[in-house]
Design an enzyme around this catalytic site. Structure first.
Site, short mmCIF file in Angstrom:
data_model
loop_
_atom_site.label_atom_id
_atom_site.label_comp_id
_atom_site.label_asym_id
_atom_site.label_seq_id
_atom_site.Cartn_x
_atom_site.Cartn_y
_atom_site.Cartn_z
N LYS A 55 -6.53 10.00 -4.67
CA LYS A 55 -6.87 8.51 -5.13
C LYS A 55 -7.47 8.95 -6.36
O LYS A 55 -8.66 9.24 -6.50
CB LYS A 55 -7.78 8.03 -4.23
CG LYS A 55 -7.51 6.55 -4.15
CD LYS A 55 -7.80 5.78 -3.00
CE LYS A 55 -7.48 4.36 -3.26
NZ LYS A 55 -8.40 3.53 -2.38
N TRP A 82 -3.61 5.04 -6.09
CA TRP A 82 -2.93 6.25 -5.21
C TRP A 82 -1.95 6.94 -6.19
O TRP A 82 -1.27 6.51 -6.93
CB TRP A 82 -2.21 5.47 -4.02
CG TRP A 82 -2.67 4.75 -2.94
CD1 TRP A 82 -2.91 3.35 -2.79
CD2 TRP A 82 -3.71 5.42 -2.13
NE1 TRP A 82 -3.45 3.35 -1.62
CE2 TRP A 82 -4.03 4.31 -1.31
CE3 TRP A 82 -4.07 6.66 -2.03
CZ2 TRP A 82 -4.91 4.55 0.05
CZ3 TRP A 82 -5.04 6.71 -0.80
CH2 TRP A 82 -5.23 5.79 -0.07
N THR A 126 0.97 -1.08 -0.08
CA THR A 126 -0.01 -0.02 0.07
C THR A 126 1.04 1.28 -0.05
O THR A 126 2.06 1.06 0.54
CB THR A 126 -1.10 -0.07 1.07
OG1 THR A 126 -1.71 1.17 1.08
CG2 THR A 126 -0.19 -0.15 2.60
N GLU A 149 -4.87 -2.80 4.41
CA GLU A 149 -4.66 -3.10 6.04
C GLU A 149 -5.90 -3.94 6.16
O GLU A 149 -5.84 -4.82 7.58
CB GLU A 149 -4.31 -2.07 6.62
CG GLU A 149 -2.79 -1.33 6.40
CD GLU A 149 -2.98 -0.35 5.44
OE1 GLU A 149 -4.00 -0.18 4.50
OE2 GLU A 149 -2.04 0.47 5.51
P1 AMP Z 1 -6.37 1.09 -0.35
O1 AMP Z 1 -5.37 0.60 0.63
O2 AMP Z 1 -5.58 1.36 -1.81
O3 AMP Z 1 -7.54 0.16 -0.54
O4 AMP Z 1 -7.02 2.46 -0.17
C1 AMP Z 1 -7.73 2.58 1.30
C2 AMP Z 1 -8.08 3.93 1.33
O5 AMP Z 1 -9.12 4.44 0.23
C3 AMP Z 1 -9.25 4.21 2.67
O6 AMP Z 1 -8.35 4.42 3.67
C4 AMP Z 1 -10.07 5.42 2.22
O7 AMP Z 1 -9.21 6.53 2.54
C5 AMP Z 1 -10.17 5.26 0.91
N1 AMP Z 1 -11.47 4.84 0.65
C6 AMP Z 1 -11.87 3.30 0.53
N2 AMP Z 1 -13.15 3.19 0.41
C7 AMP Z 1 -13.65 4.48 0.35
C8 AMP Z 1 -15.23 4.89 0.22
N3 AMP Z 1 -16.06 4.13 0.06
N4 AMP Z 1 -15.21 6.30 0.08
C9 AMP Z 1 -14.18 7.05 0.38
N5 AMP Z 1 -12.88 6.77 0.57
C10 AMP Z 1 -12.83 5.27 0.43
#
Ligand code: AMP
Length: 544
Positions: A442, A447, A185, A333
């Site tokens: 994002k 990312w 990540t 995570e």
């Molecule tokens: P990742 O580890 O790449 O899956 O990213 C996780 C992050 O994406 C989370 O900590 C949030 O900041 C963002 N995220 C995930 N799902 C949502 C959602 N439904 N709405 C807004 N942000 C989200």
């Protein structure tokens, strides 16, 4: 007194065994590189995964070794999901969209011994290979006649490997706490961090996906996972599909409107998982195609996570497709699932607008995950839907620490993991994310590190200070916006700064706009106040 039940290990291979025994003819359909559709049953996937396991043994791989993949959503990548993990080897899925430096770092940090890649990534892999001392074998995911010309040590064709083996292999049994897969990540600072899942965490997470009030994956579904297999194990969908005998439709690399429409229509997709950008792309394509009738599709449910879902997506799916959008929230995570937007009967009795307000939230806490919001001092705040705090999570599919310890202390003494998200929880368990403490952008679910862009921007001779924030974007949800101050007597234009950054970052990382300001707001400790900048500039790209 202990119970007297069997201590049967929870292993990923159990899902494939089940699919093979009870749903061998249910299809896995994949879009190949040339656009053609490939069909195989779960029984075929299981037999090929066993052949793969034998081939990996022949390479001399041992339990705990890592096999990396750079691949899209296809049946071969799916077979690796089971053949590698079922053998007790760790599947390390790598995001091919990352910049070369990050790929090098991640592959070396993981110490992968074998790298399996889609043939179209051959040029990328050839560039990386001289920098990957741990990789001793390269596997091109195709037939021998598709082998790339690039010089790669020990290059073999995946289909040759399988052809050389028979399927006479029984999945080994081992400690359910053994590592099964590894995903990285993006950190807000420093290097990417590895999250190492176990068989036990994966099986429990998968069982949760099958629960009706979670993702309700069942034998009745035909699932189109547009979420890549390399993003947090495709949200766990491949495992849940095997464990229920759902039909899987894998879109390969083609997520354009025409290709998606064809799969939705011809394969009878009932359930799709994708970030909002995928839907916006499909809707834009549909505008150009008169006479399409999305209501005639079998699509009934759409799961969207990774980023907030625009109201337009929810409404269009509801009104034109007759499909319900369920917003999910989670992260690498968390394996990744923490919430899913399911309404209870009480909520379903509400009027359309009140239901919409719930669907716009990030989802409802699922069984198996404990969520709470705390203030800066770590004191839990009430679940009243209005107290804003830092979101923390705990549970059997939440990490306990990052791979090799790189990434710092992940959880506190009580096992709470600080998600880096800021928001509220209500009495029903609905989560609303209001902000992100981690300063990342994002874009379309991928990312972009704001800190990396800032560090590069301050490398420009005229720039004194730089701040990158996520600005809302109609298609990509978020795009980077760069704000800079200049050194005394110096100035820089948007064009000059973008030209300066261009050779240093992946193209899609380039900020959408650059704003020169007189001063940036700072906190008492001298940090740029990103929250203030987000308030002032979040809609900059939408202002036109
Ligand atoms: P990742 O580890 O790449 O899956 O990213 C996780 C992050 O994406 C989370 O900590 C949030 O900041 C963002 N995220 C995930 N799902 C949502 C959602 N439904 N709405 C807004 N942000 C989200």
């Amino acid at each position: 007194m202990l119970g007297l039940m069997q201590q049967r290990e929870l292993l990923i291979s159990s899902f494939l065994d089940y699919a093979e025994a009870y749903h061998p003819t249910v299809e896995v359909v994949s879009r190949l590189r040339d656009g053609a559709l490939h069909r195989i049953g779960w029984g075929g996937i299981a037999a090929r995964a066993r052949k793969l396991a034998k081939a990996l043994q022949r390479f001399g791989l041992r339990r705990g070794d890592r096999v990396a993949t750079l691949a899209w959503n296809t049946h071969r990548h799916l077979e690796l999901f089971f053949g590698v993990t079922g053998s007790g080897i760790v599947l390390h899925t790598v995001n091919p969209r990352l910049f070369a430096d990050q790929l090098r770092y991640i592959l070396n940090h993981a110490d992968s011994s074998v790298l399996c890649f889609d043939v179209e990534f051959a040029p990328l892999v050839a560039d990386l290979a001289p920098h990957l001392p741990s990789v001793h074998t390269y596997v091109a995911l195709g037939h021998r006649d598709e082998l790339p010309d690039h010089p790669l040590p020990n290059l073999v064709a995946y289909e040759d490997l399988l052809d050389a083996e028979d399927a006479d292999f029984a999945w080994p049994r081992f400690d359910e706490n053994s590592a099964s897969s590894l995903c990285y990540t993006s950190g807000t600072t420093g290097n990417p961090k590895g999250v190492l899942y176990s068989h036990r965490s994966t099986v429990l997470h998968t069982l949760s996906l099958m629960a009706v009030d979670t993702m309700a994956i069942s034998a009745r579904e035909t699932i189109l996972p547009c979420a890549p297999l390399f993003h947090v194990n495709c949200w766990g969908i491949p495992y849940a599909a095997a464990g229920t005998g759902a039909k899987l439709v894998l879109p390969g690399s083609r997520l354009d409107g025409a290709s998606l429409w064809e799969l939705l229509r011809d394969e009878g997709v009932t359930f799709a998982a994708a970030v909002p950008t995928v839907w916006l792309t499909l809707f834009a394509w549909m505008e150009q195609q008169p006479g399409l009738d999305p209501a005639a599709l079998k699509l009934r449910r759409v799961l969207s996570g990774g980023t907030a879902v625009p109201r337009l997506v929810i409404e269009t799916l509801r009104d034109r497709f007759g499909a319900t959008l369920q917003q999910a929230w989670g992260m690498t995570e968390l394996s990744p699932l923490g919430t899913v937007g399911n309404l209870t009967p009480r909520h379903e009795a509400l009027d359309a607008e009140a239901q919409m307000a719930l669907r716009l939230k990030q989802g409802r806490t699922i069984y198996g995950i404990e969520l709470r919001v705390v203030d800066e001092a770590g004191t839990p705040l009430p679940r009243d839907g209005s107290s804003v705090g830092l979101v923390q999570a705990r549970g059997p599919w939440v990490l306990s620490g990052y791979f090799k310890g790189v990434g710092g202390q992940a959880v506190d003494a009580d096992g709470w993991f600080g998600t880096g998200d800021v928001g509220t929880l209500d009495a029903d368990g609905f989560l609303t994310i209001t902000d992100r403490a981690k300063d990342v952008v994002k874009s379309g679910g991928e990312w972009i590190s704001s800190i990396e862009l800032e560090n590069l921007a301050v490398g420009h001779p005229a720039v004194r200070e730089a701040a990158v924030i996520a600005a809302r974007h109609p298609r990509w949800q978020e795009r980077p916006l760069l704000l800079v101050t200049c050194k005394d007597g110096r100035s820089v234009t948007r064009t000059e700064l973008l030209a300066f950054l261009e050779p240093k970052v992946a193209k899609w990382w380039l900020p959408d706009d650059v704003i020169c300001v007189d001063a940036l707001p700072h906190t008492a400790t001298g940090k740029v106040q990103k929250a203030q900048l987000r308030r002032d500039y979040a809609d900059w790209l939408e202002r036109g």
